[in-house]
Design a protein around this motif. Structure first.
Motif, PDB file in Angstrom:
ATOM      1  N   ALA A 159      46.435 -24.698   1.273  1.00  0.00           N
ATOM      2  CA  ALA A 159      46.052 -23.960   2.497  1.00  0.00           C
ATOM      3  C   ALA A 159      46.948 -22.474   2.795  1.00  0.00           C
ATOM      4  N   LEU A 160      48.419 -22.808   2.327  1.00  0.00           N
ATOM      5  CA  LEU A 160      49.654 -22.133   2.368  1.00  0.00           C
ATOM      6  C   LEU A 160      49.299 -20.781   1.644  1.00  0.00           C
ATOM      7  N   GLU A 161      48.806 -20.954   0.361  1.00  0.00           N
ATOM      8  CA  GLU A 161      48.480 -19.944  -0.750  1.00  0.00           C
ATOM      9  C   GLU A 161      47.302 -18.961  -0.068  1.00  0.00           C
ATOM     10  N   ALA A 162      46.377 -19.554   0.523  1.00  0.00           N
ATOM     11  CA  ALA A 162      45.235 -18.943   1.078  1.00  0.00           C
ATOM     12  C   ALA A 162      45.652 -17.965   2.216  1.00  0.00           C
ATOM     13  N   ILE A 163      46.558 -18.624   3.084  1.00  0.00           N
ATOM     14  CA  ILE A 163      47.067 -17.879   4.034  1.00  0.00           C
ATOM     15  C   ILE A 163      47.915 -16.686   4.056  1.00  0.00           C
ATOM     16  N   ASP A 164      48.896 -16.810   2.812  1.00  0.00           N
ATOM     17  CA  ASP A 164      49.549 -15.704   2.470  1.00  0.00           C
ATOM     18  C   ASP A 164      48.703 -14.734   1.978  1.00  0.00           C
ATOM     19  N   ARG A 165      47.598 -14.973   1.368  1.00  0.00           N
ATOM     20  CA  ARG A 165      46.872 -13.706   0.893  1.00  0.00           C
ATOM     21  C   ARG A 165      46.209 -13.023   1.996  1.00  0.00           C
ATOM     22  N   ILE A 166      45.701 -14.079   3.213  1.00  0.00           N
ATOM     23  CA  ILE A 166      44.908 -13.579   4.113  1.00  0.00           C
ATOM     24  C   ILE A 166      45.918 -12.466   5.121  1.00  0.00           C
ATOM     25  N   ARG A 167      47.049 -12.798   4.997  1.00  0.00           N
ATOM     26  CA  ARG A 167      48.042 -12.175   5.884  1.00  0.00           C
ATOM     27  C   ARG A 167      48.251 -10.767   5.262  1.00  0.00           C
ATOM     28  N   ASP A 168      48.164 -10.534   3.830  1.00  0.00           N
ATOM     29  CA  ASP A 168      48.178  -9.233   3.327  1.00  0.00           C
ATOM     30  C   ASP A 168      47.225  -8.256   3.922  1.00  0.00           C
ATOM     31  N   THR A 169      45.924  -8.798   3.919  1.00  0.00           N
ATOM     32  CA  THR A 169      44.748  -8.043   4.479  1.00  0.00           C
ATOM     33  C   THR A 169      45.180  -7.878   6.120  1.00  0.00           C
ATOM     34  N   ALA A 170      45.661  -8.803   6.716  1.00  0.00           N
ATOM     35  CA  ALA A 170      45.856  -8.747   8.093  1.00  0.00           C
ATOM     36  C   ALA A 170      46.583  -7.610   8.395  1.00  0.00           C
ATOM     37  N   HIS A 171      47.920  -7.588   7.577  1.00  0.00           N
ATOM     38  CA  HIS A 171      48.821  -6.789   7.723  1.00  0.00           C
ATOM     39  C   HIS A 171      48.120  -5.091   7.343  1.00  0.00           C
ATOM     40  N   SER A 172      47.519  -5.221   6.427  1.00  0.00           N
ATOM     41  CA  SER A 172      46.917  -4.006   5.960  1.00  0.00           C
ATOM     42  C   SER A 172      45.968  -3.126   6.759  1.00  0.00           C
ATOM     43  N   HIS A 173      45.319  -3.965   7.657  1.00  0.00           N
ATOM     44  CA  HIS A 173      44.188  -3.498   8.518  1.00  0.00           C
ATOM     45  C   HIS A 173      44.664  -3.703  10.232  1.00  0.00           C
ATOM     46  N   ASP A 174      45.862  -4.085  10.240  1.00  0.00           N
ATOM     47  CA  ASP A 174      46.456  -4.347  11.647  1.00  0.00           C
ATOM     48  C   ASP A 174      45.381  -5.290  12.400  1.00  0.00           C
ATOM     49  N   ARG A 175      45.149  -6.400  11.984  1.00  0.00           N
ATOM     50  CA  ARG A 175      44.198  -7.131  12.236  1.00  0.00           C
ATOM     51  C   ARG A 175      44.534  -8.677  12.562  1.00  0.00           C
ATOM     52  N   LEU A 176      43.759  -9.283  13.722  1.00  0.00           N
ATOM     53  CA  LEU A 176      44.146 -10.491  13.938  1.00  0.00           C
ATOM     54  C   LEU A 176      43.147 -11.553  13.172  1.00  0.00           C
ATOM     55  N   PHE A 177      43.686 -12.696  12.559  1.00  0.00           N
ATOM     56  CA  PHE A 177      43.100 -13.459  11.899  1.00  0.00           C
ATOM     57  C   PHE A 177      43.185 -14.917  12.289  1.00  0.00           C
ATOM     58  N   LEU A 178      41.974 -15.596  12.556  1.00  0.00           N
ATOM     59  CA  LEU A 178      42.126 -16.956  12.861  1.00  0.00           C
ATOM     60  C   LEU A 178      41.849 -17.901  11.672  1.00  0.00           C
ATOM     61  N   VAL A 179      42.932 -18.762  11.406  1.00  0.00           N
ATOM     62  CA  VAL A 179      42.640 -19.355   9.896  1.00  0.00           C
ATOM     63  C   VAL A 179      42.697 -21.019  10.202  1.00  0.00           C
ATOM     64  N   GLU A 180      41.414 -21.459  10.134  1.00  0.00           N
ATOM     65  CA  GLU A 180      41.060 -22.907  10.309  1.00  0.00           C
ATOM     66  C   GLU A 180      41.591 -23.869   9.113  1.00  0.00           C
ATOM     67  N   VAL A 181      42.270 -24.715   9.408  1.00  0.00           N
ATOM     68  CA  VAL A 181      42.629 -25.816   8.543  1.00  0.00           C
ATOM     69  C   VAL A 181      42.044 -27.092   8.560  1.00  0.00           C
ATOM     70  N   MET A 182      42.048 -28.038   7.713  1.00  0.00           N
ATOM     71  CA  MET A 182      41.524 -29.268   7.898  1.00  0.00           C
ATOM     72  C   MET A 182      42.487 -30.062   8.390  1.00  0.00           C
ATOM     73  N   GLY A 183      42.051 -31.464   8.633  1.00  0.00           N
ATOM     74  CA  GLY A 183      43.073 -32.448   9.129  1.00  0.00           C
ATOM     75  C   GLY A 183      42.430 -33.270  10.363  1.00  0.00           C
ATOM     76  N   ARG A 184      40.992 -33.165  10.553  1.00  0.00           N
ATOM     77  CA  ARG A 184      40.166 -33.883  11.438  1.00  0.00           C
ATOM     78  C   ARG A 184      40.884 -33.889  12.930  1.00  0.00           C
ATOM     79  N   SER A 185      41.276 -34.825  13.568  1.00  0.00           N
ATOM     80  CA  SER A 185      41.952 -35.009  14.915  1.00  0.00           C
ATOM     81  C   SER A 185      43.431 -34.856  14.572  1.00  0.00           C
ATOM     82  N   SER A 186      43.933 -34.597  13.536  1.00  0.00           N
ATOM     83  CA  SER A 186      45.401 -34.636  13.432  1.00  0.00           C
ATOM     84  C   SER A 186      45.988 -33.183  12.919  1.00  0.00           C
ATOM     85  N   GLY A 187      46.787 -32.852  13.522  1.00  0.00           N
ATOM     86  CA  GLY A 187      47.351 -31.531  13.448  1.00  0.00           C
ATOM     87  C   GLY A 187      48.609 -31.184  12.418  1.00  0.00           C
TER      88      GLY A 187
END
Length: 333
Positions: A159-187
């Motif tokens: 998940a962290l590898e994916a988030i690092d990649r998404i942050r590159d795009t978020a920074h490039s476009h000044d954009r807000l990203f909501l990234v949903e990760v697994m875990g059922r009812s556990s955080g």
């Protein structure tokens, strides 16, 4: 390094059965390998139950050898297959299954899985008299009695590898990203990934928030000339929550993108951490069964292998550490 306890042999074990149950987790194969090779080195036969408890119920047991578990250490998923067996909820089915296992000379069973699977292991141990040991195999890390579970580290890193990649795009476009990760009812995945990924906010299970409230929470980051934001969302019990929140933010004038990482977090090669954890716990499971232990789960506490009654595993819920929650709040400012 985790310290395995010195357990004297008190029982003669001829055959062990091993199964993986519930959701697959990276490292399950490493545990199967460790059980098979540890038992084999002591003259104990190992039988693999195919597709979890269904394999026990239907007598689908195949022998494992030293050679048959070669080259599986690095593989994700589980070579034994897995499912969720509704039939095993029936006490009569469990009784017949135990009789069949004894008829085949099985003296002990190792169950690798999450809280539901370990609850099944508890019933089998309590009702059958067989030696049953459970190992925590779940990416959710929501098992009480252990600080770590097989597969959790790999899922966090995926998940962290994916988030690092998404942050590159978020920074490039000044954009807000909501990234949903697994875990059922556990955080636990969300909290770990949020801290490690530098998220501006972490939304934990069952902590619904409005778009306005979320923007208020991350307003501090926007005042530091930071136009992009990344919010980690635990999947929780509402599968549509993340996409609905993104739509609400857009309607409020804050364009947001929802990224659902999903089952990509379950697959892939296990990390070195998970391979070692699974290997140590798998070998120790054989030690404990030979030492006369049963109806327990093996886990990690305070740098050592520790036991927890299986009945407690099914009854109690593991809670997020308050110190980590406070750390996440501090670092997001």
């Amino acid at each position: 390094m985790w310290t395995p306890p010195d357990i004297p042999v008190t029982r003669t074990i001829r055959r062990l059965a091993v199964l993986t149950s519930g959701g697959d987790a990276p490292g399950m194969n490493a545990a199967v390998r460790a059980i098979t090779r540890t038992a084999g080195s002591r003259g104990i036969e190992v039988l693999a139950a195919e597709r979890g408890f269904s394999g026990l119920v239907h007598g689908q047991l195949q022998p494992l050898s030293m050679g048959s578990v070669g080259s599986i250490l690095q593989r994700g998923g589980t070579i034994l297959k897995t499912d969720r067996c509704e039939a095993f909820l029936d006490p009569e089915v469990r009784a017949r299954t135990a009789d069949d296992l004894r008829a085949q000379g099985v003296d002990g069973v190792v169950v690798i899985g999450g809280d539901g699977s370990l609850t099944g292991a508890h019933h089998l141990a309590r009702e059958s008299g067989l030696s049953v040991v459970g190992l925590p195999g779940t990416i959710d890390n929501d098992i009480v009695g252990t600080e770590d579970s097989i597969g959790f580290d790999t899922a966090v890193n995926t998940a962290l590898e994916a988030i690092d990649r998404i942050r590159d795009t978020a920074h490039s476009h000044d954009r807000l990203f909501l990234v949903e990760v697994m875990g059922r009812s556990s955080g636990f995945i969300a909290l770990s990934v949020g801290i490690a990924g530098g998220a501006e906010a972490i939304l934990l299970p069952d902590q619904a928030i409005t778009g306005d409230a979320l923007m208020t929470r991350i307003a501090g980051t926007r005042t530091r000339e930071k136009a992009s934001s990344l919010v980690v969302v635990a999947e929780g019990t509402d599968p549509s929550y993340t996409t609905r929140l993104a739509a609400e933010l857009g309607a409020l004038g804050h364009p947001a993108r929802a990224c659902i990482l999903g089952h990509v977090q379950r697959g892939g090669n296990p990390s070195g951490h998970d391979r070692v954890l699974a290997s140590v716990l798998g070998a120790s499971a054989v030690d404990h069964i030979q030492g006369g232990h049963s109806d327990i789960m093996l886990g990690i506490r305070d740098g050592a292998i520790a036991t927890t009654p299986l009945e407690r595993v099914g009854r109690e819920r593991k809670v997020l550490p308050e110190a980590w929650l406070e750390l996440a709040r501090t670092l997001a400012r």
